[in-house]
Design a protein around this motif. Sequence first.
Motif, PDB file in Angstrom:
ATOM      1  N   ASP A  22      36.799  19.393  -2.041  1.00  0.00           N
ATOM      2  CA  ASP A  22      38.021  19.242  -2.836  1.00  0.00           C
ATOM      3  C   ASP A  22      37.973  20.078  -4.114  1.00  0.00           C
ATOM      4  OD1 ASP A  22      39.199  17.683  -0.984  1.00  0.00           O
ATOM      5  OD2 ASP A  22      39.028  15.785  -2.049  1.00  0.00           O
ATOM      6  N   LEU A  70      38.985  23.402  -3.010  1.00  0.00           N
ATOM      7  CA  LEU A  70      40.414  23.414  -2.661  1.00  0.00           C
ATOM      8  C   LEU A  70      41.292  23.377  -3.913  1.00  0.00           C
ATOM      9  CD1 LEU A  70      40.473  21.074   0.480  1.00  0.00           C
ATOM     10  CD2 LEU A  70      40.723  23.556   0.435  1.00  0.00           C
ATOM     11  N   VAL A  71      40.825  22.703  -4.972  1.00  0.00           N
ATOM     12  CA  VAL A  71      41.578  22.717  -6.231  1.00  0.00           C
ATOM     13  C   VAL A  71      41.670  24.149  -6.744  1.00  0.00           C
ATOM     14  CG1 VAL A  71      41.486  22.092  -8.679  1.00  0.00           C
ATOM     15  CG2 VAL A  71      41.176  20.334  -6.944  1.00  0.00           C
ATOM     16  N   HIS A 120      44.430  25.978  -5.184  1.00  0.00           N
ATOM     17  CA  HIS A 120      45.741  25.346  -5.372  1.00  0.00           C
ATOM     18  C   HIS A 120      46.912  26.323  -5.236  1.00  0.00           C
ATOM     19  CE1 HIS A 120      48.444  22.244  -6.968  1.00  0.00           C
ATOM     20  NE2 HIS A 120      49.024  23.205  -7.641  1.00  0.00           N
ATOM     21  N   GLN A 121      46.826  27.421  -5.985  1.00  0.00           N
ATOM     22  CA  GLN A 121      47.944  28.360  -6.046  1.00  0.00           C
ATOM     23  C   GLN A 121      48.180  29.048  -4.703  1.00  0.00           C
ATOM     24  OE1 GLN A 121      50.136  28.798  -8.193  1.00  0.00           O
ATOM     25  NE2 GLN A 121      51.074  30.740  -7.655  1.00  0.00           N
ATOM     26  N   ILE A 171      47.439  27.880  -1.652  1.00  0.00           N
ATOM     27  CA  ILE A 171      47.748  27.022  -0.509  1.00  0.00           C
ATOM     28  C   ILE A 171      49.262  26.852  -0.423  1.00  0.00           C
ATOM     29  CG2 ILE A 171      47.522  24.708   0.483  1.00  0.00           C
ATOM     30  CD1 ILE A 171      44.755  24.535  -0.753  1.00  0.00           C
ATOM     31  N   LYS A 172      49.804  27.271   0.701  1.00  0.00           N
ATOM     32  CA  LYS A 172      51.263  27.178   0.870  1.00  0.00           C
ATOM     33  C   LYS A 172      51.612  25.802   1.429  1.00  0.00           C
ATOM     34  CE  LYS A 172      51.426  31.060   3.304  1.00  0.00           C
ATOM     35  NZ  LYS A 172      50.235  31.827   3.017  1.00  0.00           N
ATOM     36  N   GLY A 173      52.884  25.514   1.426  1.00  0.00           N
ATOM     37  CA  GLY A 173      53.325  24.278   2.074  1.00  0.00           C
ATOM     38  C   GLY A 173      53.891  23.302   1.082  1.00  0.00           C
ATOM     39  N   LEU A 218      55.449  19.523  -0.231  1.00  0.00           N
ATOM     40  CA  LEU A 218      55.002  18.141  -0.189  1.00  0.00           C
ATOM     41  C   LEU A 218      55.493  17.475   1.091  1.00  0.00           C
ATOM     42  CD1 LEU A 218      53.503  16.307  -2.076  1.00  0.00           C
ATOM     43  CD2 LEU A 218      55.697  15.448  -2.857  1.00  0.00           C
ATOM     44  N   ALA A 238      53.450  18.208   4.040  1.00  0.00           N
ATOM     45  CA  ALA A 238      52.164  17.513   3.982  1.00  0.00           C
ATOM     46  C   ALA A 238      52.316  16.039   4.348  1.00  0.00           C
ATOM     47  CB  ALA A 238      51.559  17.644   2.588  1.00  0.00           C
ATOM     48  N   MET A 239      53.358  15.394   3.789  1.00  0.00           N
ATOM     49  CA  MET A 239      53.545  13.971   4.046  1.00  0.00           C
ATOM     50  C   MET A 239      53.925  13.721   5.507  1.00  0.00           C
ATOM     51  SD  MET A 239      52.715  12.489   1.329  1.00  0.00           S
ATOM     52  CE  MET A 239      53.226  10.777   1.449  1.00  0.00           C
ATOM     53  N   ARG A 284      53.042  15.598   7.926  1.00  0.00           N
ATOM     54  CA  ARG A 284      52.019  16.145   8.806  1.00  0.00           C
ATOM     55  C   ARG A 284      52.593  17.155   9.798  1.00  0.00           C
ATOM     56  NH1 ARG A 284      49.003  14.378   5.597  1.00  0.00           N
ATOM     57  NH2 ARG A 284      47.084  13.217   5.965  1.00  0.00           N
ATOM     58  N   TYR A 300      51.547  22.304   8.044  1.00  0.00           N
ATOM     59  CA  TYR A 300      50.567  21.703   7.146  1.00  0.00           C
ATOM     60  C   TYR A 300      49.168  21.793   7.740  1.00  0.00           C
ATOM     61  CZ  TYR A 300      47.770  18.035   5.018  1.00  0.00           C
ATOM     62  OH  TYR A 300      46.756  17.346   4.434  1.00  0.00           O
ATOM     63  N   GLU A 340      46.125  23.775   6.147  1.00  0.00           N
ATOM     64  CA  GLU A 340      44.974  22.964   5.755  1.00  0.00           C
ATOM     65  C   GLU A 340      43.701  23.507   6.423  1.00  0.00           C
ATOM     66  OE1 GLU A 340      45.076  20.358   3.723  1.00  0.00           O
ATOM     67  OE2 GLU A 340      43.131  19.382   4.060  1.00  0.00           O
ATOM     68  N   ARG A 355      40.494  25.139   4.456  1.00  0.00           N
ATOM     69  CA  ARG A 355      39.151  24.575   4.598  1.00  0.00           C
ATOM     70  C   ARG A 355      38.171  25.621   5.123  1.00  0.00           C
ATOM     71  NH1 ARG A 355      38.452  19.110   4.105  1.00  0.00           N
ATOM     72  NH2 ARG A 355      40.378  18.206   3.324  1.00  0.00           N
ATOM     73  N   THR A 413      46.984  15.740   0.026  1.00  0.00           N
ATOM     74  CA  THR A 413      47.856  16.869  -0.301  1.00  0.00           C
ATOM     75  C   THR A 413      47.306  17.634  -1.501  1.00  0.00           C
ATOM     76  OG1 THR A 413      49.216  15.693  -1.914  1.00  0.00           O
ATOM     77  CG2 THR A 413      49.835  15.471   0.392  1.00  0.00           C
ATOM     78  N   LYS A 464      45.402  16.458  -5.037  1.00  0.00           N
ATOM     79  CA  LYS A 464      44.160  17.028  -5.570  1.00  0.00           C
ATOM     80  C   LYS A 464      44.374  17.513  -6.993  1.00  0.00           C
ATOM     81  CE  LYS A 464      42.101  18.322  -1.186  1.00  0.00           C
ATOM     82  NZ  LYS A 464      43.229  18.317  -0.229  1.00  0.00           N
TER      83      LYS A 464
END
Lengths: 278, 296
Positions: A119, A122-123, A126-127, A129-131, A133, A136-137, A139, A143, A147, A151, B161, B165
Amino acid sequence: MNGTRLVDFPSHSKIPERDIGVRPILEVNGLGIDFGGLTAVEDFTLTIGRTEIAGLIGPNGAGKTTIFNLLTKVYQPTRGAILLDGKDTANMTTVQVCHAGIARTFQNIRLFQDMSVMDNVLVGMHQSIKGSLASAMLRLPVYWKEEKRARQEALELLSIFHMQDMAGAQAGSLPYGAQRRLEIVRALATHPKILLLDEPAAGMNPSETGELMENIREINRRFGIAIMLIEHDMSLVMGICEGIAVLNYGRIIAKGTPKEIQRNPEVIEAYLGKGRGD
Amino acid sequence: MIFFQQLLNGLQLGSIYALVALGYTMVYGIILLLNFAHGDIIMVGAYVSWVVMSRLQLGPITAVFASVLMCTLLGVVIEKVAYAPLRSAPRLSLLITAIGVSYFLENGAQLIFGADGKNMNAIFSIPNLTIGSVTLSSTALVTLAVTIVAMIGLLMLVHKTKMGKAMRAVSEDMGAAQLMGISVNATISFTFAIGSLLAGIGSVLYSNIYQMATPTMGSMLGLKAFVAAVLGGIGSIPGAMIGGFAVGFIETFVSAAKIGQQSLSVWRDAVVFAILIIVLVVKPTGIMGHKVREKV
């Protein structure tokens, strides 16, 4: 690499020969900052080549970390200009400067301790990573694809330091050296054009430092990015830096190749003091 | 049987406290502010439900959406107008501002709607469930189900998401998060939006149970939720959930308990606030709270 020839670049700076012809990543001119009445940095002028490994050294309190804070806009400069990849950063915020290509590590480790190693990386991404909210919610396939890609990239970055097996561990539980390395990975995850390392070898033993030198060279080669490091470990600085700037009382007192710096009487004086009879 | 029904009552009340406590804890986690205006957002949501259903004569579905949306927007606007300008001010200034916002909302509501309560119909009316000799309140079941879904959604949001994070990163180290390219303002707004959205859901569920809106209804509810957040460990999301249900249970059982012929129900508020005092004295970090890291 430790015999790079530095050549003259306009504005009385030198950069490695191979970086001539491409725009320097960083052109700093007359940078200064006052805190109240105290001038912490004055007339800092430096150019760093596109793929250069540069060193910033100097006694404690010379203003080295202040320079990093100015470059990343944690502090607003009182005077002078910073051109990052040719763009003036005067009106940029810390976040914008990061998006424009500067990433850094910290002298006192500042990982997100409660988060996992993965994580943390992944932070950093942040900038990139497309997609939304919503995707993501809900799925959505978008996403999952994104993801998975993120990773995968994070694992590749961790593998530079052979840390891919620690991805699930809590960052704060890692041994000290691994935390330092994770900070570098997290910074790389922001896709920087220049990486600022603040005392990366602090607290490391000679064999760990040797390994770190190899890692820094590999990052420099593999990503083709510039690296600027603050370091007190002279074996590391003299071993990998192509150009070195020496700071004392907020001013640059010498610039040059490791060999030139080692012979410079002002540098010797700053570190060891004036000899009797001089 | 009575025990079972009281258990369900406790879960119902606990659900509301937990939803509100989540907003407290998330905001505290990210900007170290005890947002005492948070309870009043629920009051505004209740008035929105009343206006939509009783005044505009629109259906309950419209009321739910209008209420949740209004609460979310209100949370974000409060942050932008009242708290964002104080980003680098001492935390005490922020706390006092929050109390000011709380009074502003309460008195604003009183000015617009008057001091007397406004009655409304139940938002969902589903017949109660009877299994053998046990009657289960459908309102309680709906409240519990909605709360559990909201909590699962929140945990997914926070852990799966990139915004989640970013929220965790900003709450751990704002400066480092900025240097990793995360916009702190956007992340804080997002946190207020999510916290207020949960309060909006809580508001709908609360209005559905008590069917009344008054200007000061949010203050006691907010305080109880605050106790729940502190009991669970302020700043901890699972803590707020546990704390919310714990306070709900305790309050319900104290209300139902009797010593001889004497009902203890008048003691319920006192017991809840006694918990606050005990937690602060014995274990200020709460059930799930972190140890405070020593800064060297």
